[in-house]
Write a protein that holds these residues in place. Structure first.
Motif, PDB file in Angstrom:
ATOM      1  N   SER A  44     -63.632 -45.284 -20.988  1.00 23.88           N
ATOM      2  CA  SER A  44     -64.204 -43.941 -21.042  1.00 23.88           C
ATOM      3  C   SER A  44     -63.350 -43.012 -21.898  1.00 23.88           C
TER       4      SER A  44
ATOM      5  N   LEU B 295     -68.820 -39.191 -16.985  1.00 25.23           N
ATOM      6  CA  LEU B 295     -69.793 -39.060 -15.903  1.00 25.23           C
ATOM      7  C   LEU B 295     -70.111 -40.424 -15.286  1.00 25.23           C
ATOM      8  N   LEU B 296     -70.159 -41.467 -16.124  1.00 22.58           N
ATOM      9  CA  LEU B 296     -70.381 -42.824 -15.587  1.00 22.58           C
ATOM     10  C   LEU B 296     -69.206 -43.262 -14.720  1.00 22.58           C
ATOM     11  N   CYS B 297     -67.994 -42.856 -15.111  1.00 26.14           N
ATOM     12  CA  CYS B 297     -66.831 -43.176 -14.270  1.00 26.14           C
ATOM     13  C   CYS B 297     -66.945 -42.494 -12.904  1.00 26.14           C
ATOM     14  N   CYS B 298     -67.455 -41.260 -12.929  1.00 29.12           N
ATOM     15  CA  CYS B 298     -67.656 -40.575 -11.644  1.00 29.12           C
ATOM     16  C   CYS B 298     -68.720 -41.285 -10.805  1.00 29.12           C
ATOM     17  N   ALA B 299     -69.762 -41.771 -11.469  1.00 25.93           N
ATOM     18  CA  ALA B 299     -70.820 -42.477 -10.749  1.00 25.93           C
ATOM     19  C   ALA B 299     -70.334 -43.809 -10.203  1.00 25.93           C
ATOM     20  N   LEU B 300     -69.287 -44.379 -10.849  1.00 25.92           N
ATOM     21  CA  LEU B 300     -68.763 -45.671 -10.398  1.00 25.92           C
ATOM     22  C   LEU B 300     -68.200 -45.592  -8.983  1.00 25.92           C
TER      23      LEU B 300
ATOM     24  N   CYS C 157     -69.556 -44.421  -6.436  1.00 28.46           N
ATOM     25  CA  CYS C 157     -70.570 -44.799  -5.451  1.00 28.46           C
ATOM     26  C   CYS C 157     -70.572 -46.306  -5.196  1.00 28.46           C
ATOM     27  N   VAL C 158     -70.170 -47.086  -6.206  1.00 28.60           N
ATOM     28  CA  VAL C 158     -70.142 -48.548  -6.059  1.00 28.60           C
ATOM     29  C   VAL C 158     -68.768 -49.024  -5.600  1.00 28.60           C
TER      30      VAL C 158
ATOM     31  N   ALA D 180     -68.709 -32.757 -11.589  1.00 30.71           N
ATOM     32  CA  ALA D 180     -68.963 -34.149 -11.198  1.00 30.71           C
ATOM     33  C   ALA D 180     -67.727 -34.780 -10.576  1.00 30.71           C
TER      34      ALA D 180
ATOM     35  N   ALA E 150     -67.724 -36.527  -7.009  1.00 33.36           N
ATOM     36  CA  ALA E 150     -67.405 -37.959  -6.896  1.00 33.36           C
ATOM     37  C   ALA E 150     -66.320 -38.203  -5.857  1.00 33.36           C
TER      38      ALA E 150
ATOM     39  N   LEU F 103     -67.954 -37.967  -2.495  1.00 30.54           N
ATOM     40  CA  LEU F 103     -68.751 -39.165  -2.231  1.00 30.54           C
ATOM     41  C   LEU F 103     -67.858 -40.356  -1.906  1.00 30.54           C
TER      42      LEU F 103
END
Length: 375
Positions: A40, A57-62, A64-65, A97, A101, A104
């Motif tokens: 990133s 932003l994808l790192c922040c979404a990661l 959740c996984v 974000a 994150a 979350l």
């Protein structure tokens, strides 16, 4: 280089949270999170515009996984704050974000100690990103201001040159007009008086023929005749000095277009010229512009006079749709007069439609043409 240092510092700030996550062992989740953070950070430097927000932003979404990947959100926070400060607008909401994150990650199972250390890393990363963004904005503003000042400086210099050229033109025009006026006054007044004096002296000499005064009267007549020749030579010299093509052509075109809707563009790259050449080219320019005013619906006329090593070239072009002196009705007196003037000096004269429409008058006079006729 400064951005690289900031990213390294942000990554170092994330190491405590990363160490708490690993607990002495390096698992697949830690490796994936570390690779995601490095990838990133690299993409942000490669991409341009608001698209640079996508990798962090994808790192922040990661999170959740992989909840424990929140340990490396400091790097993403650094990039989010940096890009948001540069792009502005809705992009300023992107740094939110990172705390979302973190919340979350804590909700989906991340350990409390990891989340607290990750918050510390995110704060450091966000501060570094904001600082870098502010510095980058200042640099951009400074460069923009410098460019605007440079453009204004060049514009002022160009206007200054135009004003100086206009001043030189007005001074030269006034000087030449005064010389022409003096030449006319000498020719019309002093020349007339000297001519009358010569006639009177010759008449008295004839009346007193055979007397002793005859020789004296002949001497007086000869002296007055020599004075008349000198006055004529001075008048011709003044008129020759007044043959500045640049001044005369500009003055003729400006006077012809004054008070009309026709916008002239005059480009003259010529200086002094013999009186015959100057008179010919000035008359052609005047008649060509007059034809445009009388016979064309043009809004713009371009007059170009260039002095070459072997000739003078004059081109008059308009942008009308109606030909100025169209040949359909036969050649008029104006075109015939222009052609006669140019041919008399051994030059070339042509008229016809221009490449982009309108009408073009072309005249060239060789340098040898200036010696064919003296006025």
């Amino acid at each position: 280089m400064e951005r690289l240092v900031d990213k390294v510092v942000a990554l170092v700030a994330c190491l405590p949270a990363l160490a708490a996550t690993a607990r002495g062992t390096v698992g697949a989740a830690v490796v994936v999170a570390l690779l995601a953070a490095v990838t990133s950070a690299s993409l942000v430097e490669v991409l341009r515009g608001s698209v640079r927000l996508v990798p962090p932003l994808l790192c922040c979404a990661l999170v959740c996984v992989l909840p424990n990947s929140a340990a490396l959100l400091g790097v993403a926070a650094c990039d989010l704050c940096f890009v948001a400060s540069l792009e502005g607008g809705r992009a300023r909401l992107a740094p939110l974000a990172a705390p979302v994150a973190l919340a979350l990650g804590w909700c989906v199972g991340a350990e409390g100690s990891v989340v607290l250390l990750a918050v510390l890393g995110a704060v450091v990363g966000a501060w570094l990103g904001l600082r870098a963004g502010v510095f980058e904005c200042r640099d951009r503003d400074a460069l923009r201001t410098r460019d605007e000042l440079r453009a204004a400086e060049l514009s002022l210099a160009e206007k200054n040159r135009e004003l100086l050229d206009a001043q030189d033109y007005e001074v030269r025009l006034a000087t030449l007009s005064e010389r022409a006026r003096i030449a006319r006054d000498i020719h019309d007044n002093v020349g007339h008086l000297l001519t009358r004096a010569v006639v009177q002296a010759e008449a008295y000499r004839v009346v007193h023929s055979g007397e002793p005064a005859e020789k004296d009267l002949a001497a007086v007549a000869l002296t007055v005749r020599e004075a008349l020749d000198e006055v004529r030579a001075s008048v011709h010299d003044l008129r020759d000095d007044a043959c500045d093509l640049s001044v005369q052509v500009r003055a003729v075109v400006e006077r012809a277009c004054e008070g009309t809707e026709l916008a002239p563009t005059v480009r003259v790259e010529a200086g002094e010229a013999p009186a015959a050449v100057a008179s010919c080219l000035t008359a052609v320019a005047r008649e060509a512009v007059s034809n445009v005013l009388r016979h064309s619906n043009a809004r713009h006329v371009s007059v170009e006079l260039v002095e070459h090593p072997g000739l003078w070239r004059l081109t008059v072009t308009d942008d009308g749709t109606t030909a100025a002196g169209a040949p359909g009705s036969g050649p008029g007196m104006g075109l015939a007069s222009m052609e006669e003037r140019v041919r008399a000096l051994g030059g070339t004269f042509r008229v016809g439609s221009g490449e982009g429409g309108g009408w073009t008058v072309f005249a060239s006079v060789p340098r040898s043409g200036g010696d064919r006729r003296r006025t």
